[in-house]
Every structure is written in structure tokens, then in C-alpha cells.
Design a protein around this motif. Structure first.
Motif, mmCIF file in Angstrom:
data_model
loop_
_atom_site.group_PDB
_atom_site.id
_atom_site.type_symbol
_atom_site.label_atom_id
_atom_site.label_comp_id
_atom_site.label_asym_id
_atom_site.label_seq_id
_atom_site.Cartn_x
_atom_site.Cartn_y
_atom_site.Cartn_z
ATOM 1 N N GLU A 1 0.839 -1.211 0.000
ATOM 2 C CA GLU A 1 0.000 0.000 0.000
ATOM 3 C C GLU A 1 0.865 1.249 0.000
ATOM 4 O OE1 GLU A 1 -3.088 0.311 2.880
ATOM 5 O OE2 GLU A 1 -4.354 -0.702 1.404
ATOM 6 N N LEU A 2 0.445 2.220 -0.775
ATOM 7 C CA LEU A 2 1.127 3.504 -0.776
ATOM 8 C C LEU A 2 0.505 4.357 0.329
ATOM 9 C CD1 LEU A 2 3.072 5.180 -2.857
ATOM 10 C CD2 LEU A 2 0.949 6.369 -3.328
ATOM 11 N N ARG A 3 1.347 4.848 1.242
ATOM 12 C CA ARG A 3 0.812 5.672 2.328
ATOM 13 C C ARG A 3 0.860 7.131 1.885
ATOM 14 N NH1 ARG A 3 4.997 4.655 6.633
ATOM 15 N NH2 ARG A 3 6.205 4.801 4.737
ATOM 16 N N LEU A 4 -0.310 7.706 1.754
ATOM 17 C CA LEU A 4 -0.392 9.085 1.253
ATOM 18 C C LEU A 4 -0.749 10.035 2.399
ATOM 19 C CD1 LEU A 4 -0.467 10.915 -1.336
ATOM 20 C CD2 LEU A 4 -2.913 10.484 -1.423
ATOM 21 N N GLY A 5 0.121 11.000 2.642
ATOM 22 C CA GLY A 5 -0.143 11.997 3.683
ATOM 23 C C GLY A 5 -0.804 13.213 3.063
ATOM 24 N N ILE A 6 -1.835 13.752 3.719
ATOM 25 C CA ILE A 6 -2.492 14.921 3.133
ATOM 26 C C ILE A 6 -2.156 16.187 3.924
ATOM 27 C CG2 ILE A 6 -4.303 13.735 1.864
ATOM 28 C CD1 ILE A 6 -6.174 13.937 4.012
ATOM 29 N N ALA B 1 5.934 9.875 7.900
ATOM 30 C CA ALA B 1 4.946 8.799 8.017
ATOM 31 C C ALA B 1 4.365 8.372 6.671
ATOM 32 C CB ALA B 1 3.815 9.266 8.933
ATOM 33 N N SER B 2 4.884 8.930 5.564
ATOM 34 C CA SER B 2 4.226 8.703 4.270
ATOM 35 C C SER B 2 5.211 8.306 3.174
ATOM 36 C CB SER B 2 3.509 9.979 3.826
ATOM 37 O OG SER B 2 2.771 10.533 4.882
ATOM 38 N N ASP B 3 4.652 7.682 2.114
ATOM 39 C CA ASP B 3 5.455 7.406 0.913
ATOM 40 C C ASP B 3 5.230 8.496 -0.123
ATOM 41 O OD1 ASP B 3 6.109 4.742 1.859
ATOM 42 O OD2 ASP B 3 4.014 4.273 1.435
ATOM 43 N N ALA B 4 4.090 9.179 0.014
ATOM 44 C CA ALA B 4 3.738 10.235 -0.937
ATOM 45 C C ALA B 4 2.915 11.285 -0.200
ATOM 46 C CB ALA B 4 2.938 9.648 -2.094
ATOM 47 N N ILE B 5 2.914 12.506 -0.771
ATOM 48 C CA ILE B 5 2.247 13.619 -0.103
ATOM 49 C C ILE B 5 1.263 14.264 -1.075
ATOM 50 C CG2 ILE B 5 2.677 15.967 0.782
ATOM 51 C CD1 ILE B 5 3.679 13.892 2.682
ATOM 52 N N PHE B 6 0.064 14.563 -0.576
ATOM 53 C CA PHE B 6 -0.892 15.335 -1.378
ATOM 54 C C PHE B 6 -0.935 16.750 -0.813
ATOM 55 C CE2 PHE B 6 -5.331 16.941 -1.603
ATOM 56 C CZ PHE B 6 -5.302 17.269 -2.957
ATOM 57 N N LEU B 7 -0.639 17.738 -1.662
ATOM 58 C CA LEU B 7 -0.586 19.121 -1.186
ATOM 59 C C LEU B 7 -1.809 19.925 -1.598
ATOM 60 C CD1 LEU B 7 3.124 20.205 -1.838
ATOM 61 C CD2 LEU B 7 2.071 19.480 0.309
ATOM 62 N N VAL C 1 5.018 13.343 -4.901
ATOM 63 C CA VAL C 1 4.165 14.484 -4.553
ATOM 64 C C VAL C 1 3.031 14.646 -5.575
ATOM 65 C CG1 VAL C 1 4.071 16.980 -4.152
ATOM 66 C CG2 VAL C 1 6.125 15.706 -3.507
ATOM 67 N N LEU C 2 1.843 14.765 -5.043
ATOM 68 C CA LEU C 2 0.669 15.102 -5.853
ATOM 69 C C LEU C 2 0.256 16.487 -5.367
ATOM 70 C CD1 LEU C 2 -1.616 14.101 -7.778
ATOM 71 C CD2 LEU C 2 -2.784 13.195 -5.777
ATOM 72 N N CYS C 3 0.334 17.487 -6.254
ATOM 73 C CA CYS C 3 0.196 18.871 -5.780
ATOM 74 C C CYS C 3 -0.863 19.621 -6.572
ATOM 75 C CB CYS C 3 1.552 19.563 -5.941
ATOM 76 S SG CYS C 3 1.525 21.291 -5.504
ATOM 77 N N GLU C 4 -1.726 20.327 -5.857
ATOM 78 C CA GLU C 4 -2.701 21.155 -6.556
ATOM 79 C C GLU C 4 -1.969 22.299 -7.248
ATOM 80 O OE1 GLU C 4 -5.875 22.315 -3.954
ATOM 81 O OE2 GLU C 4 -6.777 20.352 -4.244
ATOM 82 N N PRO C 5 -2.208 22.496 -8.530
ATOM 83 C CA PRO C 5 -1.473 23.550 -9.223
ATOM 84 C C PRO C 5 -1.953 24.941 -8.794
ATOM 85 C CG PRO C 5 -3.087 22.558 -10.687
ATOM 86 C CD PRO C 5 -3.143 21.800 -9.400
ATOM 87 N N PRO C 6 -1.134 25.948 -8.945
ATOM 88 C CA PRO C 6 0.210 25.925 -9.494
ATOM 89 C C PRO C 6 1.225 25.307 -8.534
ATOM 90 C CG PRO C 6 -0.409 28.148 -8.838
ATOM 91 C CD PRO C 6 -1.615 27.300 -8.637
ATOM 92 N N VAL C 7 2.137 24.522 -9.136
ATOM 93 C CA VAL C 7 3.123 23.780 -8.369
ATOM 94 C C VAL C 7 4.044 24.726 -7.592
ATOM 95 C CG1 VAL C 7 5.229 22.409 -8.738
ATOM 96 C CG2 VAL C 7 3.077 21.711 -9.792
ATOM 97 N N SER C 8 4.307 25.910 -8.168
ATOM 98 C CA SER C 8 5.169 26.868 -7.460
ATOM 99 C C SER C 8 4.762 28.283 -7.850
ATOM 100 C CB SER C 8 6.636 26.610 -7.800
ATOM 101 O OG SER C 8 6.808 26.791 -9.186
ATOM 102 N N MET C 9 5.486 29.273 -7.291
ATOM 103 C CA MET C 9 5.151 30.672 -7.562
ATOM 104 C C MET C 9 6.001 31.244 -8.692
ATOM 105 S SD MET C 9 2.885 31.638 -5.234
ATOM 106 C CE MET C 9 3.041 33.416 -5.075
ATOM 107 N N ARG C 10 7.051 30.498 -9.084
ATOM 108 C CA ARG C 10 7.966 31.056 -10.088
ATOM 109 C C ARG C 10 8.422 29.978 -11.059
ATOM 110 N NH1 ARG C 10 11.950 33.370 -6.000
ATOM 111 N NH2 ARG C 10 13.358 32.172 -7.325
ATOM 112 N N ARG C 11 8.697 30.409 -12.287
ATOM 113 C CA ARG C 11 9.136 29.461 -13.326
ATOM 114 C C ARG C 11 10.432 28.742 -12.914
ATOM 115 N NH1 ARG C 11 7.221 34.132 -15.579
ATOM 116 N NH2 ARG C 11 6.069 34.116 -17.537
ATOM 117 N N ASP C 12 11.409 29.518 -12.364
ATOM 118 C CA ASP C 12 12.698 28.881 -12.042
ATOM 119 C C ASP C 12 12.532 27.850 -10.921
ATOM 120 O OD1 ASP C 12 12.208 30.837 -10.185
ATOM 121 O OD2 ASP C 12 14.285 31.522 -10.017
#
Ligand code: CTP
Length: 448
Positions: free
Chosen positions: A129-134, A189-195, A216-227
């Protein structure tokens, strides 16, 4: 010649399947096996079948037990098949006893004893099982997210990391193994993180999770800057971790069918895309909400931009962001409108937390247009409309769980196979970040 027919998904073909087919074949002279298609399985709630239809058919063929293989695609097809193939016996496992008695008016129905101790579901769950932390503060949504995760084999929610103080945490979240406000603890405590945190928090959180080898599974936008986006994607590759955009709409069946229809030319050449997402904010910002508050553009921007970038691409010639900022220190926009000019098309999005408009999506083409009614981002329905209304067409696709379960299935499959099928491409993901960066730097921006 006595014809026998049976149906199944036959995912991860196992001993129980073989025994069933052997006994079904022994009932007559010719065995037809109906294999369920992916869409039909989804429609009946089997969402994380591991093998594709073609793979399942190949394995079945290799057993040599089926004289004929057909695909089951729709509710009610069994009656059609029995009549069309002149079937004498319908055979199925005893887990279905009584369910197919209605077929007795067309042929003999035989329920065969199911083999104890083996099933595709168990085989799917056996993979670790993949443990997903939210992580996040929109608790009503996260509560729904947790409930939806139960539909997905091979996944468990390891805990919740929330940063704001809340008066009431929904019951199902309270029962998670870990409740913390410490990000490092949830990563441990997790193998993957939902942001579901704010975009301002993403960069540090993603970097930390990736550095520790977490997907990581992340709600977009992934970051604040292109770089930052470039750096995080490089890091994900280096660490062999998945960094995937989580946008439910992108995984919803109706939306995906709409994209394919448009790309196959059903409305001719796309000339314009207009999408709006607005919600009426009912209270003034106060107290805790002033920390890490999400403005309109960071809450809804990526979602509203999705069809624009997926239909017209990310190489627009120019854009103009028109915005009304209510709170300067938070850069809280109650309303933003973005216009894009492409070489041969235009697009426009409207997002707002203090303005209300029709939350529809309209894709205009040279031979017709597609109308998706509000709320288009979680729709089950759209229409292809033309000058002559007699050529209009309506499309319905059931959306279970607002698309969350499909998003989770894609994520877990990508983690397991190391292959990701890009529902949201890297280009689109980065273009969403670019819009946010320009908004905060006031590039191409007009204030009203
Ligand atoms: N079958 C069986 N014995 C088993 C498992 C399945 O006789 N241990 C039969 C089912 O009753 C059905 C056929 O095999 O007639 C195809 O079943 P399918 O639903 O594809 O397999 P399952 O292993 O039951 O899959 P799942 O766990 O996803 O329901």
C-alpha cells in the motif's frame, strides 16, 4: 452446437478465472468470453483495474480456453449478445447468484461455484500500500478526499498535516493515524504527499518531500515562479520521484472526452475559449484566515486556465491580466480576468471570490461551439451546438466523486509503474506557474 457465454473483467488473470472458464467451456461446445471495457468497468464502479483491455484479452487468448472473445461495453449488452450469437447457456460465478435471472427468458442461466481464496481485488491490494499523507487547510474538501481514497486499491491515508487552527475537524479525518501541524512529521509517516496547501508554501514543502524521496501530488500551481518549477522538476527526476499536478477536472471523463472531440475537429478550428470560475465569498477575511489566505487567482486560476492551455497550447503571443485587488498586503484579488491572444485564436478566463458570474465554459470553433454549463469544472454534461440546432448533440458522462478517485488511480498507477500518462503536461503545468508569477510581479497587469 451448444454455445456458452460468460463475462468478466479478468484483471490479473488468476486460478479462479481459469477454473471458471474450464467449467463454463465444459457446459457446451463453444465458449464465448465477454471482457469488460475500461469505460464499462468505470461506469459500474470498478475503477482501478490494473491491466488494459488489450492486455486482458491477450492473456485470455493465451489460455486457449475461449473460442471467441468479445468486448462488453454497455449496460444491457448481455441480452443483445445472447440473441445475436444464438447462445444456449449463460454461465457466471456464484458471487452473482440471482443477479442474472432476468436472462432466463433468453437462455439457460448457470451459476458456477466461485473458487475460494483468490480474487483480482486481493491481488491488486497485495502490492504494498502507498501511504499518502495529506497537507492543507480546506478541511471539508480534504474530508471528501479521504472518503474518496477508499475507492482506490493499494492506497491508505497516513495522516493529515494542517497548519491553521480549526474549531472542528471532520470525524473521518480525526480518525486518521496521524494528525499534526508539523510537515516533517507527515513526510516521515508517508510514501507520498498530497498538497492542498497554498502555492506560497508549495516550493519548500515539495523540495523537502522530494529530498526525502517522497512522491508528490500537488494542486497547481506547483510553485510561484518558473525557475522554482524547473528546479523542482529536475529534483523529482534526480530522486526518481513523481511530481504530479492534482487537478480533478483534468481526470473527469466528460472533460477528457470534450478535449478529444475538439481535437478530432467536431467544431472545426478552435477560435476562442472562455472559462469562468467564481464563488461568492460570504464573510470578510478575518483572524486565522489572514494567514496563508488564498486569493482568487491562486485558488481558481489553474483550473480556469486548464482548457485554454490544453486546447490552444501555451505559446500565446500576448496576455493581459485585469484585476481588482481588495487587500494590498495579501494581494487578495476579488476578481481577475485574463485575456490571451494566440496567432489565430483568443481566450479569456475570469476568476473571482468576490464576484459572481455564470461558471460556464465555451469553446468556439469555425463550424460550431461546445457549451459546458456551470459548474463546468465538475460537469457530467456538455453540448456541441451548431447554427442549425437539429445538428446539436448532447453528451453525458457520470462523474463519481468529482474526479478525485480517478486522479488518485492515475497517481498510484504512475507511482507503481514509473510511467506517468500526462493528463496535465509539463508545459501546461509550467504555463500555469508563469501566470501566477506574472500576477505577483504585475507583469502585463492592469488594476481596476
Ligand atoms: N471468479 C471465480 N472465482 C474467483 C474469482 C472470480 O469463479 N475466485 C469468476 C467470477 O465469478 C466471474 C469471473 O470469474 O464469473 C470473472 O470475474 P472477475 O470479476 O473478473 O474476477 P474477480 O477476481 O472476482 O475480480 P474482482 O476482485 O475485481 O471483483
Amino acid at each position: 452446437m451448444k454455445k456458452v457465454i460468460t463475462y468478466g473483467t479478468f484483471d490479473l488473470f488468476h486460478y479462479g478465472h481459469r477454473r471458471l472458464l474450464e467449467r463454463a467451456k465444459a457446459l457446451g461446445d463453444h465458449l464465448i468470453v465477454g471482457v469488460t471495457s475500461e469505460d464499462f468497468d468505470k461506469a459500474r464502479g470498478k475503477i482501478n483495474v490494473q491491466q488494459s483491455l488489450m492486455e486482458r484479452i491477450e492473456v485470455l487468448k493465451a489460455t486457449g480456453l475461449a473460442d471467441e472473445i468479445i468486448v462488453e461495453e454497455y449496460e444491457g449488452q448481455k441480452i443483445d449478445d445472447i440473441l445475436r450469437y444464438n447462445v444456449d447457456i449463460f454461465a457466471i460465478g456464484s458471487d452473482w447468484v440471482g443477479k442474472f435471472d432476468y436472462l432466463k427468458q433468453y437462455c439457460e442461466v448457470v451459476y458456477l461455484e466461485r473458487t475460494e481464496g483468490v480474487s483480482s481485488s486481493e491481488l491488486r491490494a497485495e502490492k504494498r500500500e502507498l501511504r499518502l499523507g495529506i497537507v492543507g487547510d480546506e478541511l471539508p474538501f480534504l474530508s471528501k478526499f479521504e472518503r474518496e481514497s477508499h475507492y482506490v486499491n493499494g492506497l491508505s491515508i497516513s495522516g493529515l498535516c494542517h497548519l491553521r487552527r480549526h474549531e472542528s475537524i471532520p470525524d473521518n479525518l480525526l480518525q486518521l493515524p496521524l494528525l499534526t501541524s508539523n510537515f516533517e512529521e507527515i513526510v516521515d509517516a508517508s510514501d507520498a504527499i498530497f498538497l492542498n496547501s497554498t502555492p506560497q508554501q508549495h516550493y519548500n514543502q515539495i523540495k523537502y518531500a522530494l529530498m526525502h524521496g517522497r512522491h508528490v501530488l500537488c494542486e497547481p500551481p506547483v510553485s510561484m515562479r518558473r525557475d522554482e518549477w524547473d528546479e523542482l522538476m529536475r529534483l523529482a527526476e534526480e530522486k526518481k520521484c513523481l511530481l504530479m499536478d492534482a487537478l480533478r477536472t483534468a481526470y473527469a471523463m466528460a472533460y477528457r472526452r470534450l478535449l478529444l472531440l475538439v481535437k478530432s475537429g467536431v467544431i472545426g478550428k478552435v477560435c476562442s475559449v472562455d472559462s469562468s470560475i467564481t464563488v461568492q465569498r460570504d464573510t470578510e477575511l478575518k483572524g486565522d484566515e489572514l494567514i496563508n489566505v488564498r486569493n482568487s487567482i491562486s485558488t481558481w486560476g489553474a483550473n480556469a486556465l486548464l482548457p485554454v492551455f490544453q486546447l490552444l497550447g501555451t505559446d500565446y503571443q500576448s496576455k493581459r491580466i485585469i484585476t481588482h485587488i481588495e487587500n494590498e498586503s495579501l494581494k487578495y484579488d476579488t476578481f481577475s480576468k485574463i485575456d490571451f491572444v494566440y496567432p489565430e485564436a483568443v481566450a479569456s478566463i475570469k476568476v473571482g471570490k468576490g464576484v459572481k458570474t455564470e461558471g460556464s465554459l465555451v469553446v468556439s470553433g469555425t463550424t460550431g461551439y461546445i457549451y459546458v454549463p456551470a459548474p463546468w469544472w465538475k460537469t457530467e454534461y456538455f453540448e456541441v451546438r451548431r447554427e442549425d440546432p437539429s445538428f446539436n448533440k448532447r453528451y453525458f458522462y457520470q462523474l463519481d466523486g468529482e474526479g478525485i478517485r480517478y486522479e488518485l488511480v492515475s497517481f498510484i498507477r504512475a507511482v507503481q509503474t514509473g510511467r506517468s500518462y500526462p493528463y496535465i503536461s509539463g508545459q501546461v503545468s509550467k504555463a500555469m506557474v508563469a501566470i501566477l508569477e506574472d500576477f505577483y510581479n504585475e507583469k502585463d497587469l492592469i488594476r481596476i
